[in-house]
Design an enzyme around this catalytic site. Structure first.
Site, PDB file in Angstrom:
ATOM      1  N   TRP A  69      30.005  29.931 -10.462  1.00 43.71           N
ATOM      2  CA  TRP A  69      30.752  29.342 -11.582  1.00 43.71           C
ATOM      3  C   TRP A  69      29.853  28.418 -12.405  1.00 43.71           C
ATOM      4  CZ3 TRP A  69      34.090  24.428 -11.243  1.00 43.71           C
ATOM      5  CH2 TRP A  69      34.832  24.255 -12.432  1.00 43.71           C
ATOM      6  N   HIS A 128      20.604  28.382  -2.613  1.00 49.13           N
ATOM      7  CA  HIS A 128      21.526  27.779  -1.650  1.00 49.13           C
ATOM      8  C   HIS A 128      20.759  26.947  -0.618  1.00 49.13           C
ATOM      9  CE1 HIS A 128      24.957  29.969  -3.097  1.00 49.13           C
ATOM     10  NE2 HIS A 128      24.573  31.149  -2.656  1.00 49.13           N
ATOM     11  N   SER A 158      36.794  28.944   1.804  1.00 49.08           N
ATOM     12  CA  SER A 158      36.221  29.877   0.845  1.00 49.08           C
ATOM     13  C   SER A 158      35.131  30.718   1.504  1.00 49.08           C
ATOM     14  CB  SER A 158      35.653  29.114  -0.352  1.00 49.08           C
ATOM     15  OG  SER A 158      35.126  30.008  -1.316  1.00 49.08           O
ATOM     16  N   TYR A 213      32.370  20.095  -7.287  1.00 41.47           N
ATOM     17  CA  TYR A 213      33.309  21.125  -7.733  1.00 41.47           C
ATOM     18  C   TYR A 213      34.602  20.487  -8.213  1.00 41.47           C
ATOM     19  CZ  TYR A 213      36.197  25.376  -7.322  1.00 41.47           C
ATOM     20  OH  TYR A 213      37.036  26.435  -7.561  1.00 41.47           O
ATOM     21  N   ALA A 251      37.876  35.144 -16.719  1.00 46.24           N
ATOM     22  CA  ALA A 251      36.690  35.677 -17.391  1.00 46.24           C
ATOM     23  C   ALA A 251      35.606  36.031 -16.379  1.00 46.24           C
ATOM     24  CB  ALA A 251      36.161  34.659 -18.403  1.00 46.24           C
ATOM     25  N   ARG A 269      37.942  34.153  -5.961  1.00 47.07           N
ATOM     26  CA  ARG A 269      39.212  34.384  -5.277  1.00 47.07           C
ATOM     27  C   ARG A 269      40.336  33.562  -5.889  1.00 47.07           C
ATOM     28  NH1 ARG A 269      41.750  32.589  -0.657  1.00 47.07           N
ATOM     29  NH2 ARG A 269      40.236  30.894  -0.554  1.00 47.07           N
ATOM     30  N   LYS A 270      40.388  32.245  -5.583  1.00 51.23           N
ATOM     31  CA  LYS A 270      41.452  31.386  -6.099  1.00 51.23           C
ATOM     32  C   LYS A 270      40.941  30.333  -7.078  1.00 51.23           C
ATOM     33  CE  LYS A 270      44.824  31.604  -2.300  1.00 51.23           C
ATOM     34  NZ  LYS A 270      45.585  30.770  -1.314  1.00 51.23           N
ATOM     35  N   GLY A 271      39.777  29.767  -6.771  1.00 52.50           N
ATOM     36  CA  GLY A 271      39.209  28.754  -7.657  1.00 52.50           C
ATOM     37  C   GLY A 271      40.051  27.498  -7.754  1.00 52.50           C
TER      38      GLY A 271
END
Length: 313
Positions: A69, A128, A158, A213, A251, A269-271
Site C-alpha cells: 500500500w 522487509h 494479516s 499503518y 483500486a 484483503r480487508k485493509g
C-alpha cells in the site's frame, strides 16, 4: 522481474508449492526463514552488492504491515513530483519490465543488482529486512528511508491469512499453530518484536522517517503530506487526493487482479484496523501483551505504535 513476467514466474512457483509441504515453501538462510516463491539463497548471499544512490527512496516494513500500500503511495507521489506524463510513466514501467526487476531487494535472481544500475533516478527501493541484513551501501549513502510499522496483533492476523493464501504454511495449519510460530519468530523475516527493537536504534536518524499503518489509515491526507515533505516531493493538494484515490483498497485490488489474482487476493484483503479480534483468544492476546511490554513497550518506537489504543479491547 516485474508485472506480468513476475506474475507468471510466481504463479508457476505457486503451482509447484501447492504440491509440496510448507518446508519446501520456505528456506532458512542466515538464521531467518524466507519464502521460496520470491527469494533464493544466491540473492541473499550477495545483497551487499546492491549499490544505493543518495537520492533513492527506500521503504522498509516487516511483512504484512502495509508495505504494498505505502509503496504504491510513494510511486504515485514520486511520479507526481517528477511531473511525468502518461507516456513517461509508461516508459518507466516498461524499463522495469525490460530489466525484470523484482519489487523488493531480497526478491529475485542474483543478477538483479546489476540490472538495477540501469534504472533511472529516483528509484523506489523496498525491503522487509531487519536493519543488520540490509545492504551496507544504504547506510553508507544515507538515502532517505521510510520505515513502516503496524500494531503486532493486526500484523499477525494479516500474516496468517496471507501465508494461507500463498501456501507458505500447510492448509491444515491452524491459527493457534501459526500464532505460536509468529510470536516465537518461526515465520519469514523472524520475530516482529525483534524488528521493533532493532529499528528503534535508528529512530533519531535524520534520514529515517517512521510512520505507522494506523496513522496513515486515520488521516491519509496528513500522512501523505508528511511523507511528501520528508522526501521533498513537490506535490499539490490535488496530487495528494489523486494518490489517495489510486491507492484505495479497491483500486489496489483491481490493479492487482490484472497482474496476479491469487496474490492480489492474499495481499489486499480487508485493509482495516482492529481485525485481530477476529482470531486472537484472550490467552493469546495476553501473551502478546506480555511480550510487547517486556521487549518493546519502553522504546520510543514502541510508544509510537500506541499499543494500548490498538491492541487492547
Amino acid at each position: 522481474m516485474a508485472a506480468k513476467e513476475l506474475s507468471e514466474s510466481q504463479e508457476k512457483k505457486q503451482e509447484e508449492l501447492e504440491k509440496t509441504t510448507s518446508k519446501d515453501g520456505l528456506f532458512l538462510y542466515d538464521g531467518s526463514l524466507y519464502p521460496a516463491i520470491v527469494c533464493c539463497p544466491e540473492t541473499l548471499k550477495i545483497l551487499d552488492m546492491f549499490k544505493a544512490r543518495r537520492d533513492d527512496v527506500v521503504l522498509v516494513g516487516y511483512a504484512k504491515t502495509g508495505t504494498h500500500w505505502v509503496a504504491q503511495m510513494l510511486t504515485e507521489l514520486e511520479a507526481a513530483s517528477g511531473k511525468y506524463d502518461e507516456e513517461e510513466m509508461k516508459q518507466r514501467q516498461q524499463k522495469l519490465e525490460e530489466l525484470k526487476i523484482d519489487p523488493f531487494l531480497e526478491f529475485g535472481d542474483p543478477e538483479k543488482f546489476e540490472r538495477m544500475e540501469k534504472l533511472p533516478s529516483r528509484r523506489i527501493i523496498k525491503t522487509h529486512l531487519i536493519p543488520h541484513k540490509i545492504p551496507r551501501s544504504i547506510f553508507e549513502q544515507k538515502p532517505k528511508m521510510l520505515v513502516l510499522f503496524r500494531n503486532p496483533k493486526d500484523t499477525a492476523v494479516s500474516y496468517y491469512h496471507f501465508s494461507k493464501g500463498m501456501k507458505l504454511i500447510p492448509s491444515e495449519q491452524t491459527w493457534d499453530d501459526f500464532f505460536s510460530d509468529y510470536i516465537n519468530g518461526k515465520v519469514c523475516y523472524g520475530a516482529y518484536l525483534d524488528h521493533i527493537i532493532e529499528w528503534n536504534k535508528y529512530i533519531d536518524y535524520e534520514n529515517v522517517m517512521f510512520t505507522t499503518y494506523e496513522e496513515l489509515k486515520e488521516n491519509t491526507t496528513l500522512g501523505l503530506k508528511k511523507i511528501a515533505e520528508f522526501f521533498e516531493f513537490s506535490v499539490t493538494e490535488q496530487d495528494i487526493q489523486t494518490t489517495i484515490e489510486k491507492t484505495s483498497l479497491k483500486a489496489m485490488k483491481d490493479k492487482g487482479n490484472e497482474i496476479n489474482r491469487v496474490a492480489a487476493k492474499s495481499l489486499f484483503r480487508k485493509g482495516i484496523v482492529g481485525d485481530w479480534t477476529s482470531l486472537f483468544t484472550e490467552e493469546q492476546s495476553k501473551e502478546m501483551d506480555r511480550r510487547f511490554e517486556e521487549h518493546a513497550a519502553g522504546t520510543k518506537l514502541g510508544k509510537m505504535l500506541k499499543y494500548d489504543i490498538y491492541c487492547k479491547n
